[in-house]
Write a protein that holds these residues in place. Structure first.
Motif, PDB file in Angstrom:
ATOM      1  N   GLN A 116       0.851  -1.190   0.000  1.00 26.02           N
ATOM      2  CA  GLN A 116       0.000   0.000   0.000  1.00 26.02           C
ATOM      3  C   GLN A 116       0.884   1.236   0.000  1.00 26.02           C
ATOM      4  OE1 GLN A 116      -3.065  -0.183   3.001  1.00 26.02           O
ATOM      5  NE2 GLN A 116      -3.619  -2.242   2.398  1.00 26.02           N
ATOM      6  N   CYS A 117       1.491   1.554   1.141  1.00 26.77           N
ATOM      7  CA  CYS A 117       2.330   2.754   1.165  1.00 26.77           C
ATOM      8  C   CYS A 117       3.651   2.514   0.450  1.00 26.77           C
ATOM      9  CB  CYS A 117       2.549   3.242   2.592  1.00 26.77           C
ATOM     10  SG  CYS A 117       3.848   2.390   3.507  1.00 26.77           S
ATOM     11  N   GLY A 118       4.139   1.285   0.424  1.00 30.26           N
ATOM     12  CA  GLY A 118       5.361   0.943  -0.287  1.00 30.26           C
ATOM     13  C   GLY A 118       6.644   1.180   0.479  1.00 30.26           C
ATOM     14  N   CYS A 160       1.044  -2.039   6.674  1.00 30.92           N
ATOM     15  CA  CYS A 160      -0.171  -1.793   5.883  1.00 30.92           C
ATOM     16  C   CYS A 160      -0.959  -3.047   5.499  1.00 30.92           C
ATOM     17  CB  CYS A 160       0.176  -1.053   4.595  1.00 30.92           C
ATOM     18  SG  CYS A 160       0.919   0.553   4.819  1.00 30.92           S
ATOM     19  N   THR A 161      -0.278  -4.033   4.915  1.00 26.10           N
ATOM     20  CA  THR A 161      -1.012  -5.107   4.234  1.00 26.10           C
ATOM     21  C   THR A 161      -1.180  -6.373   5.044  1.00 26.10           C
ATOM     22  OG1 THR A 161       0.948  -6.119   3.233  1.00 26.10           O
ATOM     23  CG2 THR A 161      -0.100  -4.307   2.030  1.00 26.10           C
ATOM     24  N   GLY A 162      -0.574  -6.482   6.184  1.00 28.62           N
ATOM     25  CA  GLY A 162      -0.678  -7.723   6.944  1.00 28.62           C
ATOM     26  C   GLY A 162       0.120  -8.848   6.335  1.00 28.62           C
TER      27      GLY A 162
END
Length: 192
Positions: A116-118, A160-162
């Motif tokens: 997501q945020c990277g 962010c992504t788990g």
């Protein structure tokens, strides 16, 4: 109270196939700072500053093969004369420097919407690249793929992504790449 300026020493290293140096670098400077401030390579992230999140991971290539090194806690002079790769070195570029093709790892992460945020992505790209390159030399059984991917990526933190999409992308890439899994794609049939 006055501070004593750090002494500088010449540093020469190879980053993404390009030689740098000698350049005078403070003796106490970490590699991540040299990459950012001296070489203009800002893809390697400074996250926690303690080596825990591993966003700062670079790849060191030596006689033992590729390995991950955390650049926020490892002094730049440790890398004297060494070959390292950063996230900027994975994609294929044309003569003008324009990216023309992502690496298999980068493409797998993009295809799986892994980030997501990277911010953590450079560390995950490097960790997965090391995993793929090691498996190319020492394939594993299909039954071990999930635990091997988990072991390789587990030290890396993502807020962010788990993690699920990073892990799935890496697992799918391992399974789809011929020669990485003994009893998977690309397995050579034995002849009687």
């Amino acid at each position: 109270m006055s501070t004593v300026p750090s002494r500088k020493r010449p540093l020469t290293l190879q980053v993404n196939g390009r030689s740098y140096g000698p350049v005078d670098v403070p003796e106490d400077m970490m590699l991540v700072d040299v990459l950012h401030e001296y070489l203009g390579l800002t893809g390697t992230r400074f996250g926690c500053g303690q080596g825990e999140c591993r966003a700062c991971t670079v790849i060191v290539d030596d006689a033992n093969g590729p390995r991950e090194v955390r650049s926020c806690i490892t002094g730049a002079h440790y890398f004297e004369g060494r070959r390292i790769r950063t996230v900027e070195g994975h994609a294929r570029r044309d003569e003008s420097g324009k990216i023309v093709e992502l690496s298999n790892v980068q493409q797998a992460f993009l295809d799986h919407f892994s980030f997501q945020c990277g911010y953590c992505t450079p560390g995950f790209v490097n960790a997965t690249t090391v995993l793929i390159e090691k498996l190319a030399k020492a394939p594993i059984a299909q039954a071990d793929v999930e635990s091997t991917v988990l072991e390789a990526l587990n030290p890396h933190l993502c807020r962010c992504t788990g993690y699920v999409r990073y892990y799935q992308a890496a697992k799918d890439l391992v399974m789809a790449t011929p020669g990485l899994v003994k009893d998977g794609p690309g397995k050579k049939e034995r002849t009687p």
